[in-house]
Scaffold this active site. Structure first.
Site, mmCIF file in Angstrom:
data_model
loop_
_atom_site.group_PDB
_atom_site.id
_atom_site.type_symbol
_atom_site.label_atom_id
_atom_site.label_comp_id
_atom_site.label_asym_id
_atom_site.label_seq_id
_atom_site.Cartn_x
_atom_site.Cartn_y
_atom_site.Cartn_z
ATOM 1 N N ASP A 140 -42.583 -12.550 -29.545
ATOM 2 C CA ASP A 140 -41.135 -12.383 -28.949
ATOM 3 C C ASP A 140 -40.099 -12.896 -29.750
ATOM 4 O OD1 ASP A 140 -39.347 -12.834 -26.436
ATOM 5 O OD2 ASP A 140 -41.433 -12.577 -25.483
ATOM 6 N N HIS A 192 -35.413 -15.686 -24.466
ATOM 7 C CA HIS A 192 -36.651 -14.991 -23.875
ATOM 8 C C HIS A 192 -37.930 -15.488 -24.155
ATOM 9 C CE1 HIS A 192 -39.257 -11.379 -23.085
ATOM 10 N NE2 HIS A 192 -38.481 -10.836 -22.060
ATOM 11 N N SER A 371 -41.416 -9.577 -17.890
ATOM 12 C CA SER A 371 -41.505 -10.360 -19.118
ATOM 13 C C SER A 371 -42.109 -11.819 -18.575
ATOM 14 C CB SER A 371 -40.469 -10.550 -19.690
ATOM 15 O OG SER A 371 -40.087 -9.508 -20.695
#
Length: 916
Positions: A140, A192, A371
Site C-alpha cells: 500500500d 490509506h 480498500s
C-alpha cells in the site's frame, strides 16, 4: 520492422544472411503500446517471457541489436522484466517467439468498529482465535509503524517506489529500500496504507475503536506507491500517489521471498483500476499471483470503487486473485463497490474506523471503500490459517466462500450471488452435551460432591473445565472440576442457602473448538442445628462504644447471612444491637454502655429460622469509668480591665469524642497569685463557658497568659485537664521634643531626643508625666517650652503620645532660617472597633521669613536649597504593632558639607494583641 526484428532475434552468417524464425504479430494491446510510444516517446513496459530466467537473454539480444532498452527490474521468481523501450523495441519484443506478451506498466490508485461483529470476528476472538503466529502483508502507501494500533507488530518493512516516472517515496530517496523504517510514509499521503493495515491486524489498546480482524498477527508493510506532481497523472488533483505494476510486482516478489522464513497468511492489495468484466488471463499479474498462492499466501485484492455493476478493476480481474467487494453493515452492496461474477467475496467496507498517521501515533478515522473491505478478508485468512495451518489457499478460500452469507444483487441485468464472509461459520465449533450425575439433595453446611459428564460429538471430552453452581444470586455456591478420560468432572460444594428447594447447574463455557453446554437439576437443602459463641470484649468504658461479636456455626461450619442479637445488662438500662454473620459465621454490631460502671452480663442469641435451630450464650461483663478529654475553645487574646468569657469542651476519651453534658468545669486565667477563675456547667455538646468579670494580669516578655481547664471527675467519668496560652493586649509609646545631628565644623551639634518619655510598654492604664524642657539654646537651634507625654487607657485599649513645642528656630548655614511656633504632634492607636492608628500635626511654619501653608495631609514635603527638604506631619506606620504610628511635626534633612537631620515634636503610639 520485420527485418529489424529478424536481425535482432535471429542468427546471422558471416555474409549477414539468416533464416528468420517464426514471429508473432503484436496483439491489440501491444499495438496500443507501440502507438503510445510513437506518440509520447519511450514507455515503461513489463515483458513476460516463457520461463523464469529467460528475461536476460531476450534483453541482451535487444541491446546487441542496437536498441536503447533501459532495464528497471528483472524478477527472480516470475518470468517478468520491466524495461523502458521506444516503439521499435516494443514492436520487436512483441514479435519475439521468446516473449509471451508485452504489458503496459500501469499506474494503480488506492481504492479507497462496527464491521467486526458483522463478520462474527468478535465471536471468534472470544474463542482465542486472533491470528497468533501468522503474518499479514500490506502492499500500500506505507505505514505509520509507531502507531499504538500496531503495538510493535510491524515485523518487516520494504519500499519499491519511483516506477512510472513518479517520485520515490522510499525514505532513503532510492527506488528500493528494505528493513526497519523502509515503509515509513509521508503523513500527508499515506493515510490509506495505515488504515488498511489497522483493519487487517490492529489491536485495541483502550483508545482504539476496537480490534482489527487479526489483532495479534504480525504485519509486513510494503510501500509500492510513488508521488506524482502532474495533474495529468492525478486526474487533475496533483499531487497524488500511484503504484506502477513494476513496483507492485517487486513488492509481491519480496513478500513471497519472506514467506520462506515466516508464515504469511495473506497479502492485501487495496489498489487497482480499469474495468474488466472477464478474467484477465493475459495479465502480467497472473504468473505472479500463481507464485504467491503456491507459497501459501492468499492474494486479497480490492474490486475497486467505480460502482461498476458487472466488472472489477485490475489486478482483481486476474483469476488467481481473491477479489473483494464492499457491503454495508446490513449486508446491502455498498453503492461505490464494483461487483459481478468476477467478485469472490464481500466484506464490510462502509464507514470503517481504523488507524491513520498522527504526531501522537493514536489517530483514527472512518473511510469507505473496497480498500476497507479487502483487509477484512486478509485478516480472516490469518485466523483461518491459525486454525488450519496445513490447508492450502484454495481450501481456505473455498471455506470462506462456502460458509459466507449470500448477498444477491443485480449485475448487468442478471441476478448474481456473492458470499459475505462469516468467520463464525467458517470456523464452527463442535456440538457438546453435558449431563449432571451427582446428588440432588444435601444437608445445609455439609459438603457433597457434584459431578457431570461432558461429551463432544457424542464422545467423552477430557481436559475441559466444568463449573457447578448451587442456588442463585448472592447465596449461590460455586466450584469447578476438570473432566477425566471418561468426560467426568467433579468438585465439592457446601450448601449455604436456606433449606428448601433450589437448583444446581453444571456448565461448560466452551473453547476454540467445542460449543458451550449446561444442565440444571432441582436440588433440596435440609435444616441444621447451630451453636452461637460470644467472642467479643468483656470490658468497656461507660459511654464508650465497643463491638460485641459472636460466631454462629452449624455442623461445625460457619453459618453466614443470619441475624445474631446482643444484650448488655438488664432492665431499663439494657442495651441491644444485632448483626448479620459473614462468610466465617461471625456477626458483630456496636453497643454503648449506659449503666453505672460495675459488673453485669452480656447475652448473645440466635433466634433460629426455618433453616437453622436457635442457640444462645452469656458472659460476665465489666463497665468501667469513661476517660475524658478537655480542650480550651475560648479567645486567644485578653485585655486587662475588661470582662472575658473563657470556654472549653469536655468530651469522652479524646478531644474528638462525643460531648459530656451536665458536668462542672473550672476555667482559670493566669497562675499562682495572679490566677483568676470561674466555673461553668457543660451543655449537651460538652461545651462550657464562664466569665472573668475584670481581667487583671501582669505583662511578661512574651505578652502571654496561661489558661487552664479542669474537670474533677465523678462516678461515670475520669478527671481530666487541659491548658493553653493566650496573648495579653498591651500598649507602647514614646514622645520627645527635639533631636538633631548637624555635623558642621565648629558650629555643628548632636542632640539626643530631649525631653524624652523613653519607650513605654504596659498592659495597664498609665501616664508618663515627663517634665517639660523650658528652653534650649544652641548656636544653630533654639527652642522654648517643649513637653512630651504618653498616656495609655483600658476598655478600649488606647495609647496616645503627644509632644508640644511653643517655639523653635533652626539656623543652619546655607539654608534659610526655619521657624516653628505652637507645634503639636500626636499619635493615637486604639483597639476600639476594628482598631486604628491616627496622627495629627498642628503648627505655624516660616521658612526664610515666609509663612508656609502646611495643610493637613501627612508627609507634606517642602523643598529647600542645598539638597535639603522639610517633611511636615511626617507619619510612619509601626509594623510591629497591630496598629501603630510615629508622627513627627517637622523633619529636616539636608546635605551641605555633611548630612543634617533635625526632628521637631515626635510622638509614637502602638497597640498589640488587640482582644476586641
Amino acid at each position: 520492422m520485420l527485418l529489424t526484428c529478424t536481425a535482432l532475434i535471429g542468427t546471422t552468417s558471416a555474409a549477414g544472411a539468416a533464416s528468420p524464425p517464426d514471429t508473432v504479430p503484436p496483439d491489440a494491446g501491444e499495438r496500443a503500446l507501440i502507438a503510445k510510444a510513437e506518440k509520447d516517446g519511450p514507455q515503461s513496459v513489463i515483458v513476460e517471457v516463457s520461463k523464469v530466467g529467460g528475461q536476460r537473454a531476450v534483453l541482451g539480444e535487444m541491446r546487441a541489436s542496437g536498441h536503447s532498452v533501459r532495464t528497471t527490474t528483472v524478477f527472480d521468481l516470475y518470468p517478468l522484466a520491466t524495461v523502458t523501450a521506444d516503439a521499435e523495441a516494443i514492436e520487436e519484443l512483441a514479435q519475439s517467439p521468446d516473449v509471451v506478451r508485452v504489458h503496459p506498466d500501469e499506474l494503480h490508485e488506492p481504492t479507497m468498529d462496527s464491521s467486526l461483529p458483522v463478520i462474527n470476528g468478535d465471536d471468534v476472538h472470544a474463542r482465542g482465535i486472533t491470528g497468533g503466529g501468522q503474518t499479514v502483508a500490506i502492499l500500500d502507501t506505507g505505514i505509520d509503524a509507531a502507531h499504538e494500533y500496531f503495538g510493535g507488530r510491524v515485523a518487516e518493512e520494504a519500499c519499491f517506489s519511483g516506477g512510472g516516472d513518479g517520485d520515490s517515496l522510499c525514505p532513503n530517496g532510492q527506488e528500493e529500500q528494505t528493513g526497519a523504517g523502509a515503509a515509513q510514509c509521508d503523513v500527508a499521503l499515506c493515510d490509506h496504507g495505515t488504515h488498511v493495515a489497522g483493519t487487517a491486524a490492529g489491536a485495541d489498546t483502550g483508545g482504539a475503536p476496537g480490534n482489527g480482524v487479526a489483532p495479534v498477527s504480525d504485519i509486513v508493510a510494503v510501500q509500492v506507491f510513488s508521488r506524482f506532481n502532474d495533474d495529468a497523472d492525478c486526474d487533475g488533483n496533483a499531487p497524488c500517489v500511484r503504484a506502477s505494476s513494476n513496483d507492485i510486482i517487486e513488492g509481491l516478489e519480496h513478500v513471497q521471498a519472506l514467506a520462506a522464513n515466516r508464515d504469511i497468511a495473506a497479502v492485501n492489495l487495496s489498489l487497482g483500476g480499469g474495468e474488466h468484466s472477464t478474467h484477465c488471463n493475459n495479465s502480467p499479474y497472473r504468473s505472479v499471483l500463481q507464485g504467491v498462492r503456491s507459497a501459501g499466501i492468499a492474494p486479497v485484492i480490492a474490486a475497486g470503487n467505480d460502482s461498476l455493476g458487472a466488472a472489477v478493476g485490475s489486478p482483481g480481474c486476474v483469476p488467481e486473485a481473491i477479489t473483494v467487494g464492499a457491503t454495508n453493515d446490513d449486508d446491502s452492496v455498498a453503492g461505490f463497490s464494483n461487483r459481478g461474477v468476477l467478485l469472490d467475496v464481500f466484506a464490510p467496507g462502509s464507514d470503517i474506523t481504523s488507524s491513520i498517521p498522527s504526531d501522537s501515533n493514536d489517530g483514527y478515522a472512518s473511510f469507505n471503500g473496497t480498500s476497507m473491505a479487502a483487509p477484512h478478508v486478509a485478516g480472516a485468512f490469518a485466523l483461518l490459517r491459525e486454525e488450519r495451518p496445513d490447508a492450502s489457499v484454495d481450501e481456505l478460500e473455498a471455506l470462506l466462500e462456502d460458509t459466507g452469507v449470500d448477498v444477491t444483487y443485480d449485475s448487468g441485468g442478471n441476478q448474481v450471488t456473492t458470499p459475505r464472509i462469516d468467520l463464525a461459520a467458517a470456523l464452527p465449533q463442535q456440538q457438546s452435551g453435558l449431563t449432571y450425575t451427582g446428588p440432588t439433595s444435601a444437608v445445609l453446611a455439609q459438603s457433597f460432591t457434584a459431578s457431570a459428564t461432558l461429551t463432544a460429538g457424542g464422545n467423552p471430552l477430557a481436559g475441559a473445565t466444568v463449573s457447578f453452581t448451587l442456588g442463585s444470586g448472592g447465596g449461590s455456591q460455586e466450584c469447578s472440576g476438570t473432566t477425566n478420560g471418561s468426560g467426568v468432572a467433579s468438585c465439592s460444594l457446601t450448601p449455604t442457602d436456606a433449606p428448601g428447594e433450589t437448583t444446581l447447574t453444571a456448565e461448560f463455557a466452551g473453547n476454540r473448538d467445542v460449543a458451550p453446554a449446561s444442565d440444571t437439576v432441582p436440588f433440596t437443602i435440609g435444616r441444621q442445628p447451630t451453636v452461637v459463641t460470644y467472642t467479643g470484649p468483656t470490658e468497656a468504658d461507660f459511654h464508650d462504644a465497643f463491638t460485641p461479636s459472636a460466631t454462629l456455626t452449624a455442623g461445625g461450619s460457619p453459618v453466614s447471612g443470619q441475624t445474631v442479637s446482643f444484650s448488655l445488662g438488664s432492665g431499663g438500662g439494657s442495651q441491644e444491637c444485632s448483626g448479620t454473620t459473614n462468610g466465617q459465621g461471625v456477626a458483630s454490631c456496636s453497643l454503648t454502655p449506659t449503666d453505672e460502671p460495675g459488673q453485669t452480663t452480656i447475652d448473645v442469641s440466635f433466634a433460629g429460622t426455618g433453616t437453622f435451630e436457635p442457640s444462645s450464650d452469656s458472659d460476665p461483663f465489666t463497665i468501667t469509668r469513661q476517660e475524658t478529654a478537655l480542650r480550651y475553645t475560648g479567645p486567644d487574646r485578653v485585655a486587662n480591665g475588661t470582662a472575658v468569657e473563657l470556654s472549653g469542651v469536655l468530651t469522652e476519651e479524646t478531644t474528638e469524642g462525643p460531648g459530656v453534658s451536665g458536668r462542672d468545669v473550672t476555667l482559670a486565667l493566669g497562675a499562682g497569685a495572679d490566677r483568676q477563675e470561674c466555673t461553668g456547667t457543660t451543655g449537651a455538646s460538652g461545651a462550657v463557658a464562664c466569665t472573668i468579670q475584670v481581667v487583671d494580669q501582669p505583662l511578661n516578655a512574651d505578652a502571654t497568659v496561661p489558661v487552664s481547664v479542669e474537670f474533677a471527675g465523678d462516678t461515670y467519668y475520669e478527671p481530666s485537664t487541659a491548658s493553653a496560652t493566650v496573648l495579653l493586649e498591651y500598649y507602647t509609646g514614646r514622645a520627645f521634643g527635639l533631636s538633631g545631628d548637624v555635623p558642621l565644623p565648629l558650629v555643628g551639634f548632636e542632640l539626643e531626643p530631649t525631653p524624652d518619655t523613653g519607650e513605654i510598654r504596659t498592659a495597664d492604664a498609665s501616664s508618663t508625666n515627663t517634665a517639660c524642657l523650658a528652653a534650649l539654646n544652641l548656636l544653630l537651634l533654639r527652642a522654648n517650652a517643649v513637653c512630651p507625654d504618653v498616656t495609655t487607657s483600658l476598655a478600649p485599649g488606647t495609647s496616645v503620645a503627644t509632644t508640644t513645642v511653643d517655639e523653635v528656630r533652626i539656623g543652619i548655614p546655607g539654608l534659610p532660617v526655619i521657624e516653628v511656633e505652637n507645634a503639636t504632634a500626636q499619635a493615637t492607636s486604639t483597639c476600639a472597633g476594628d482598631g486604628s492608628a491616627t496622627g495629627t500635626t498642628e503648627m505655624t511654619l516660616r521658612v526664610g521669613g515666609q509663612v508656609i501653608d502646611i495643610g493637613t495631609e501627612p508627609n507634606t514635603v517642602v523643598e529647600l536649597p542645598g539638597v535639603a527638604r522639610i517633611v511636615v506631619n511626617e507619619q510612619v506606620r509601626d509594623p510591629e504593632a497591630d496598629h501603630g504610628l510615629t508622627v513627627r511635626a517637622l523633619h529636616l534633612t539636608a546635605l551641605q558639607g555633611g548630612l543634617a537631620d533635625v526632628v521637631v515634636a515626635s510622638a509614637t503610639s502602638g497597640v498589640h494583641n488587640c482582644a476586641s
